[in-house]
Design a protein around this motif. Structure first.
Motif, PDB file in Angstrom:
ATOM      1  N   VAL A 114       0.832  -1.205   0.000  1.00  0.00           N
ATOM      2  CA  VAL A 114       0.000   0.000   0.000  1.00  0.00           C
ATOM      3  C   VAL A 114       0.863   1.251   0.000  1.00  0.00           C
ATOM      4  O   VAL A 114       0.625   2.203  -0.758  1.00  0.00           O
ATOM      5  N   LEU A 115       1.892   1.256   0.829  1.00  0.00           N
ATOM      6  CA  LEU A 115       2.775   2.413   0.922  1.00  0.00           C
ATOM      7  C   LEU A 115       3.432   2.692  -0.425  1.00  0.00           C
ATOM      8  O   LEU A 115       3.486   3.836  -0.895  1.00  0.00           O
ATOM      9  N   LYS A 116       3.915   1.639  -1.059  1.00  0.00           N
ATOM     10  CA  LYS A 116       4.555   1.793  -2.368  1.00  0.00           C
ATOM     11  C   LYS A 116       3.551   2.276  -3.416  1.00  0.00           C
ATOM     12  O   LYS A 116       3.848   3.196  -4.184  1.00  0.00           O
ATOM     13  N   GLN A 117       2.372   1.664  -3.454  1.00  0.00           N
ATOM     14  CA  GLN A 117       1.367   2.015  -4.450  1.00  0.00           C
ATOM     15  C   GLN A 117       0.931   3.472  -4.314  1.00  0.00           C
ATOM     16  O   GLN A 117       0.778   4.183  -5.318  1.00  0.00           O
ATOM     17  N   MET A 118       0.732   3.936  -3.089  1.00  0.00           N
ATOM     18  CA  MET A 118       0.302   5.309  -2.885  1.00  0.00           C
ATOM     19  C   MET A 118       1.373   6.298  -3.323  1.00  0.00           C
ATOM     20  O   MET A 118       1.074   7.349  -3.909  1.00  0.00           O
ATOM     21  N   ALA A 119       2.629   5.971  -3.053  1.00  0.00           N
ATOM     22  CA  ALA A 119       3.728   6.853  -3.454  1.00  0.00           C
ATOM     23  C   ALA A 119       3.872   6.882  -4.974  1.00  0.00           C
ATOM     24  O   ALA A 119       4.023   7.952  -5.575  1.00  0.00           O
ATOM     25  N   LEU A 120       3.823   5.714  -5.595  1.00  0.00           N
ATOM     26  CA  LEU A 120       4.009   5.638  -7.043  1.00  0.00           C
ATOM     27  C   LEU A 120       2.827   6.248  -7.794  1.00  0.00           C
ATOM     28  O   LEU A 120       3.001   6.837  -8.867  1.00  0.00           O
ATOM     29  N   GLN A 121       1.642   6.122  -7.252  1.00  0.00           N
ATOM     30  CA  GLN A 121       0.463   6.670  -7.912  1.00  0.00           C
ATOM     31  C   GLN A 121       0.597   8.182  -8.062  1.00  0.00           C
ATOM     32  O   GLN A 121       0.325   8.747  -9.126  1.00  0.00           O
ATOM     33  N   PHE A 122       1.038   8.835  -6.998  1.00  0.00           N
ATOM     34  CA  PHE A 122       1.217  10.288  -7.054  1.00  0.00           C
ATOM     35  C   PHE A 122       2.420  10.652  -7.915  1.00  0.00           C
ATOM     36  O   PHE A 122       2.385  11.612  -8.680  1.00  0.00           O
ATOM     37  N   ARG A 123       3.469   9.863  -7.823  1.00  0.00           N
ATOM     38  CA  ARG A 123       4.697  10.125  -8.573  1.00  0.00           C
ATOM     39  C   ARG A 123       4.457  10.009 -10.076  1.00  0.00           C
ATOM     40  O   ARG A 123       4.989  10.795 -10.867  1.00  0.00           O
ATOM     41  N   GLN A 124       3.660   9.047 -10.486  1.00  0.00           N
ATOM     42  CA  GLN A 124       3.446   8.783 -11.901  1.00  0.00           C
ATOM     43  C   GLN A 124       2.264   9.543 -12.495  1.00  0.00           C
ATOM     44  O   GLN A 124       2.280   9.901 -13.671  1.00  0.00           O
ATOM     45  N   CYS A 125       1.237   9.791 -11.668  1.00  0.00           N
ATOM     46  CA  CYS A 125       0.006  10.401 -12.191  1.00  0.00           C
ATOM     47  C   CYS A 125      -0.264  11.799 -11.644  1.00  0.00           C
ATOM     48  O   CYS A 125      -1.167  12.494 -12.130  1.00  0.00           O
TER      49      CYS A 125
END
Length: 241
Positions: A114-125
């Protein structure tokens, strides 16, 4: 093919719920887990309510396997995972220690995802889905519950896993100062690096993550100060960390 797979999977879940033979129930759940590896997220999401229902099974081995299935589905359909995190919180209080241990292990893995997904979601989108905010609130509750297990007298094996969660939590939100370049590469296989949210994140606050890491570290230090009342394996685990 999709229809037959759906019928097969729902039949297996029904068997796991209603059959009188424990071996048959576990065999059915193992087949469900194998199916989950290859199905698309929408189908996994459809299975979630049926899997959650099984957490009330009187058989502890079934409850443990259900935790594994929820972790498997949760990674595929993270936006709907708020549905089963309350179940994880419930199973952290299970009367059977190996169910609690599996819940801690799966919760640790899911927390990292979850921590990774939330960070990457903002980073990529450049934005984070609204469902993630609710999910993160549940992650905080899950973290606090596992912290409580680490500090509460009980099964040594269970407390060791809870202490391991503390360790992982601290490492997750501590920047890797020795590898600053690679730590900023979101696709290099690292679980998470706090630098991914250093420039601002709508949900994950870098300063708050640091504060949480310090609290976790203090919990470990408090545990070490109680060494005179701890067993050897717990002392070794904390000192090694």
């Amino acid at each position: 093919m999709a229809g037959s797979t759906r019928e097969q999977t729902l039949s297996l879940l029904s068997t796991a719920k209603n059959h009188g033979d424990l071996a048959v129930k576990l065999s059915s759940l193992k087949q469900v887990k194998e199916i989950l590896v290859s199905v698309d997220p929408s189908f996994a999401a459809e299975l979630l309510p049926y899997v959650i229902e099984l957490h009330m099974s009187p058989e502890s081995l079934v409850r443990r396997f259900v935790v594994e299935l929820m972790e498997e589905i949760g990674v595929k359909v993270m936006e709907q995972s708020s549905l089963f995190v309350p179940v994880l919180l419930t199973l952290l209080k299970d009367d059977v220690s190996f169910v609690v241990r599996q819940t801690i292990v799966s919760s640790t893995n899911f927390f990292c995802s979850v921590l990774k997904q939330m960070a990457l979601q903002f980073r990529q989108c450049g934005k984070v889905e609204r469902s993630c905010e609710e999910l993160w609130m549940w992650m905080i509750k899950l973290k606090d519950a596992i912290h409580g297990i680490a500090l509460t007298p009980g099964s040594i094996g269970t407390r060791l896993l809870a202490i391991k969660f503390l360790e992982i939590h601290i490492l997750l939100v501590t920047p890797d100062v020795n590898d600053s370049e690679s730590s900023n590469k979101a696709g290099n296989g690292r679980t998470f690096d706090k630098s991914w949210v250093a420039d601002g994140h709508p949900i994950l606050d870098a300063a708050l993550l640091t504060l949480e890491a310090k609290r976790s570290l203090n919990l470990l230090l408090d545990t070490l100060q109680s060494a005179n009342i701890l067993c050897g394996s717990l002392i070794i685990a904390v000192v090694n960390w």
